[in-house]
Each structure stands twice: as C-alpha cells, then as structure tokens.
Design a protein around this motif. Sequence first.
Motif, short mmCIF file in Angstrom:
data_model
loop_
_atom_site.label_atom_id
_atom_site.label_comp_id
_atom_site.label_asym_id
_atom_site.label_seq_id
_atom_site.Cartn_x
_atom_site.Cartn_y
_atom_site.Cartn_z
N ASN A 1 86.38 -15.22 -6.49
CA ASN A 1 86.41 -16.62 -6.09
C ASN A 1 86.72 -17.44 -7.33
O ASN A 1 86.13 -17.20 -8.40
CB ASN A 1 85.05 -17.05 -5.53
N ARG B 1 88.76 -18.91 -2.14
CA ARG B 1 87.57 -18.23 -1.65
C ARG B 1 87.98 -17.00 -0.85
O ARG B 1 88.94 -17.04 -0.08
CB ARG B 1 86.74 -19.17 -0.76
N ASP C 1 79.88 -18.79 -0.61
CA ASP C 1 80.71 -18.41 -1.74
C ASP C 1 79.99 -18.79 -3.02
O ASP C 1 78.97 -19.49 -3.00
CB ASP C 1 82.11 -19.04 -1.67
#
Length: 891
Positions: free
Chosen positions: A350, A384, A94
């Motif tokens: 995110n 996320r 991420d």
Amino acid sequence: MSKANRSVAISAIAGVFTISTFALVPGQAKAQEADNELVLDEIVVQARRRAENLQDVPLSIVALNEEMLRNRGVDEIKDLSFFSPGLTIEGGVDNNTSRFFIRGVGTATPTFGVEQAVPVYIDDIYTPLGIGGNVDIFSVDRVEILSGPQGTLYGRNSLGGAIKLYSRVFSDESEGSVKYTVGSYEQRNLSAEFRTPVIEDRLYFGAAFASIQNDGIQKNVYTNTRGWQDDKQLYRIRLEARPNDAFTAKYSYELNDSAGAAKQLRVRPGTAGLQPAGFPVKGEQLNNFYEIHTHFLGLYNTALIAAHAAGLDPALYPLARGGDTPFLIDANNPFAGDVDNIFSDVVGDNTLKQESHTFNIAWDINENSVLRYLGAHRRQSNTRLFDIDGGPAAFLAGAEEFTFSSDSHELRFEFSGDRFDFAVGAFRYEEDSDALQAFTQPFGIFAGNTPIEEIAAATAAGDFSGLSFEPLVALQDPLGLYTGTNLVSFRNNLRQQTESTAFYVNLGYDISDKLRVSLGVRTTEDDKFGETPVGNNDGGVLATTNTSIFPGTGSFVPVGGLRQFFTDESLQNSFGVDQDVAGGASDDAFGSVGNLEASFRETTVELTLDYKLSEDILVYGSFKQGFQGGQLTPIFVPTNIANIRPVTTPIKIDAFELGLKAVFNNRLRLNSSVYLYDWSDLILFQPVSVPVTTNTFQSVGLAINSAKATSIGVEIDIQYLIGENFSIFSNIAYNDFSLDSATRFDPTVGQDIEVKDQFVDDYVSVSPELQASAGFEVFQELNSGGELRWWCTVNWRDKMSANAQSSFQNAGLNLLSPAQAQENFFSDSFTNVSAGVSYSKDEWRADLSGSNLLDERRPEAIVNSIQGTFFGTLETYNKPLTWALTVSRDF
C-alpha cells in the motif's frame, strides 16, 4: 443493555456529574506552587479561533500538550482515543486509513467520494482526510479535540466534531531534538527537528524529518510474506516572517511518503463455504507438507518479483498462486488460532504520498482588530491492495489508485472589545479527485461465451451448475495446484469535482460580568460534479483481459501504479479491447461516462449561554446544528433505473448540550456535559431491481436519506493533583443511540414502507455505549539531578459494532441487521493497558513504554458477508502487545 437499564444508567451518571473536557496539564503532575499550595496549570486553547483559558470556553474540548503526548506514548492520531471521552479512532482496512468517531458520529469506511464527519485541522486549516487519515503526531505542540457539531466556525462535515493539531511555536533561540526508537516487530524510528531565528525577531526557519519503519504485524502463511508494514518518511519545512509587530506570515510544506506491505482482511475460520462453480480444486494439503509448501511459494514469489524488477516480461513465467485450499481457512487448521495469520494470495505494498503547502497570514489592524488569511494546497495519491475473498483463491483480489488535490482559502476578520466580540469570514474550498480500480473476477461474465441473461438467472436461482460457459484460463503452479481464473477487469470508479463556498459570523456579548451569550450563523453551498462508467446506460466495467498484468504472485503488485493501464492506446494495443467496450472514444482514462451533478445549500446556527457561578465554576447550555455534506454515489446505480438519481442530501444533527466546568481547591478539575442529538436525513442503502440486461457490475442499490435517530449521552472527566509529584485522572462516556425510523421504497406497492425492524437499532458502528479511562503519573527528582517518571493508563470499552461493510450503506453509521448480529459482527468489551517509565537528565531522555499490555485482541473492522458463502466473514484485528524504547536529546 436494556432500555430500562440505559435510563437508570443515564440518570445515575447525570446525577453525579456531566462532562465535556479531558484536559491534562503541561507536565501533568507538575503543579504550580502559590503560597505553598498546589495549583493546576492554566490551559490555553483556540477552540473558538482565539486564545482562551480552557475553563472559560463553554464547549466540550480535550487539550493535550506536547509533554502530555510524549509522556503517554502518543505517536499517531489513533492513540488519542484513550484520553478523550466519547472519542473512538479505529484502524481501517488498509495501512494508512483511520476512522474517526466522536459521540457515535463518524464515517465507518472512508473511501473516495465520501465526506468525513470528523475533519482534521492543522494550524486551523481544513484537512480533508479519509483515505490516508492515519496521521502521525509529528512536530506537534498540542492537540485539541472538539466534541459535538461545529457548524459555524468549522463548517461542513464537522457533524461529530473536529480534531485540531497545532505546530510548535518559534522562540528567539535555536532549538532542536533528535529521537531514535526501537521496538516490537523490528520497529526502528528516527526523527529530528530544528528551529532557529534567521533574522532576530523577524524571520524564523524550521525543519523536521521522521523515518518510521517496522517489518509488519501480519504473517501471510500462504506466501511466507508479511502484511501491515510501515515504511514511511515524513518531511516538514516551516518559515515564519514578522516584518513588523503588526504582521505575521507563516508558510509550511509537508510531505508524507509511505509504503509498506498491504494490510489484509482475514477469513474468520470456519465461516467460509464452497467455492464458486467453475473453479477446480486439485488434491489436498497435508499438514506434514504444509510448511514446506508455504516456504516454497515464498521463495518462488520472491524470485518472480525480483525477476520483474530486473525487467523480465511477466508473461514469460507462470503465476505462483495455489488454488483454493480449504485447509487454510478451516477452523481446525493449526494456523487458525493466531489472529495475525492471513491466507492471502495478494502480495504488494500500500502506498501513500501526501503533499501540502499551507499559508497563515495575520494583520493586527489595531489592538482590537485582526484580519487573517488561511490557505492550503494539498495533493495526495494512494494505492491500496485488497484480497476481497480473504483467502488463497485466485479471484476477488483488487487494487485501487486514488488521486486527490484540493485548494482552500479562508478570510476572517476578528474584533474583540470590552464586552462585545465577533468573527466574520468567508471560506472557499475546491477539490478534484478520481479513483481507478482493477480486480480479478470470480466468473467470466464479461469475457465468456455465456449470455448475461443466463448468468443473471443462475445468480437469482443460486445455482450455477447449468451454466454453459467454461471458466477462463485455469493455470497450474509448480506444485500442480490450480490458480482458477486470472481474468482481470478495470473500471474508473469515480471522478469528482467539488466546489464549496461558505460565509459565517459568530457574535459574543457579555450581558453582565457573569452572563455571556454567543450566536453563530453559517451558510454553505456545495456544488458537485461526478463522472463514472457505472451510471450511464451502457455502464459496467471499462475493460477485461485474460492476460495477467501483475507480476510476482500474478495478483496485485502495481509496480508503477494502475494509471499506466488506463489509456485508450494501452487498452487497444496491450489487451486488444475494442474502444466501445472501453467506454467510447476518449483522450483520457474515463472515456464516455455518465455524468452526475448536484448542489446543496445548508444554513446552520448555534446559540450558547454561559454563566460564571464563581471564579472557578462555569455552567453553560448550547444548541448547535451541524451537517455532513451530500454525496454522489454513482458506483452502485445506473441512472436509467426508476429515474432515481444516485445523490444524497446532507445528514443533519440538532445538538443540545448542558455542561459544567469547575476547579475545586485549585487541585481538582472537573469538566462534564450531557447532550441530546436529534439526527435527521440519515442514509440507508436501498436495493434496486434492475433488468437482467443491464450491466451494473453485480452491485446495484441506492443510498437514500430515509432514516431518523436519537442519541443521548453523558461525559465526565476528572483530574486531581494528589501531591506535588503525583496526579491521577479518570473519564467516562456513555452514549445511547436509538434508530427512530427507517423507510425503504417498495416498488410492489409504490410507496415507502417502514423497515426499522431490519436493523439492530441500538448499536451504531465503531462506537461503544460505555467507555472509561483512568490513569496516574508519578515523578521524582533524583539526587543525581535527573528525573524519573512513571505512568499508566487503563482504557475500557464496552461491546461495539465493528462493521465496515460499505461506506454508502449508511453514510458512515452502517447499522447491523439481525442476521449480522447473529454472525457476531461485534468487538467484545476489552481493556487496553498502557504504561511506561522515563528517565531524563539535562538534555537527554530515555522512555520505555508498552501498549496493549494485556494483549487483548479484537476485530477492528468486519466486512459484510453471509456465513457459508465462498468468502465467509472477513475481519481485521487491533495491534497486539507492543513495546518501544526511545532515546532522545534536546539541544
């Protein structure tokens, strides 16, 4: 490299030098002049919690000051790995997470509940980074990287070492700077800092701000959107009070508010197989119409997201997700060759929000004694988004919401005499975290009509053709393509509380003017309590629904976060879910869950002897112990299976090190070391057989301390001043990891069996056997009064494993199986070249720099899969060639 060749390489390198430090001097090429001779600047560090000359510290340290960081284009913590031998910092799956490894020790997949093996300290205060650990080098005076276990002064989880950042020091004059950067991918950064005395010699104030923006490196050719984007704001406020000459109190507030289009995994073209049964595919994508299709979907998705933002009910409009299109993940499609192309149906940001309040108070009792207090309160929330199948199919997409808060307190007394010194202290740490998940499912297991026994049998046989259930709602987008199922399931992954208490003492004694001995002891007790729905007899998901709750593409766009969906009221009213399915009556999101408790107590010691061969040469030997905290791993195991509790004990390392630090002719600095690590209680993932009636969410296994390993390494670092305006440096690190044993419980024979041959035993995750760097810096003073500076750094790394399959499989090491090795779960050897030029005059400065100038692309992380399955091999790549132009002004 064969074992024989490794032995030869180690002997050859050790016969030349050994290393522990790469420490570039302030100004790098600007040497001091004494009696018309060039002299390296002295470097002061606080590796042992007190100010010392780097060359006098018997420890492997890297020290990079503010000017060095600026001259090398170091903007985020990942960049440090180019300048420190043995350090590897890789991106995660991420935007906001980095993975830290020192000498092969680290955590491959940072996630909730997993302790980090290389912690970060800011102004000597512990920062428990894992998720959200991609730190920007912002308002920093210097960085110190400590290699090897730091079990006495820095305690739990410093198994591999520690990374320390220090803030800029206040002066008696007002100071500040403004900086603006433009660069690749529409990079546009703005930062400013101001420091000033409020009351002369008594009170100081500082403030800093940064905005970091880019439009995203990844190109989603399926939805015509971007991925891996930066959109963050950083804020910092500092106060320092000196009411008298003996007392100093410091306070700092920091905020990181970040959002950006989610970084996504990419299917390695040609590795994906057939889709699961029950997911119809209609029609074919033709090359001629492909770009029109993706453009249309991009416009459609954008319109839907805008409609949702305006308050329209997402149930009023259809989903904009196409069905599986093999064209997208075929090795021959025209988009497969670009590693920045992704084919995900997931659209969204995110997000990360980190806040911290830190306190640093020192009282100089007398000229020999100091009493210190270090305290911090930190909060973090992180969302996320993941496309677990890596493709356009409308399943295996997920979102996580992770929240975290911690408090730390440390009280330390320091005494320094003529020949004797000591530090004694107590440390208290408390942490509270929880994680929520929501994700689409490939099968209607929990909401369909098929008994779970039938699905379990079909899963074991690998044949789903005879299943009697029909797939859940299969919607069509405006192009007539099927979305597959839109089943969404929820679960609370883990709620965990940690309480840790430690006491330590570190003693040093000068036996003679040349010989010194130091001894450290630390005892730590961790108490952990965890709650999870997977871990009790009922277990399983919290709830399921066949109604799409996410707007936009119908995938994961968690506007407002997931937490709004995790209450009894919302589960009943919105989804019609019975409370028993949701986990029983409860006044919070976690319902009736399984509980886990564990306590760990560890004592670590260290002993160091150092000897001054001369004023400029120091040799030392040390023995140090370190440990990585034990873990609760309830995600994988129902507690009613085999009466085994899903708890691991700490991983431990006994480290032996010999080092040499020397300065020759005041112009050549050599720091070197050779080390031996004896690993014990390594964690391996143990599959567990469970009854077919047990709802375990299809993921069952135990993380158990059942492996041992050895690693030996050599590090060498050199800096040389060729002339007053010209300096060069080089460093090399060699690390040989070997799995000595690995056992797994076999229920058929009722005992442990050796399974070492099930792993490739000499490739540890995210750490090459051999890595080297070299660089130079040249500057010249111009007749105009300005200064021109040129620099270049070349960093080479050998082939290494890039596996990041499961943080619990090997507690951070994630050893490869031979099958995974055959699927090329490696990053090939690569060379990263960075270079830049700067011009400065008076208060103005301009820097033009480039990174990865050879544009070498390699996988940073590869997610475990089996070739030919429906989601194939998934991977993320490093950043491509980037450039940046920065203009700054100091005042």
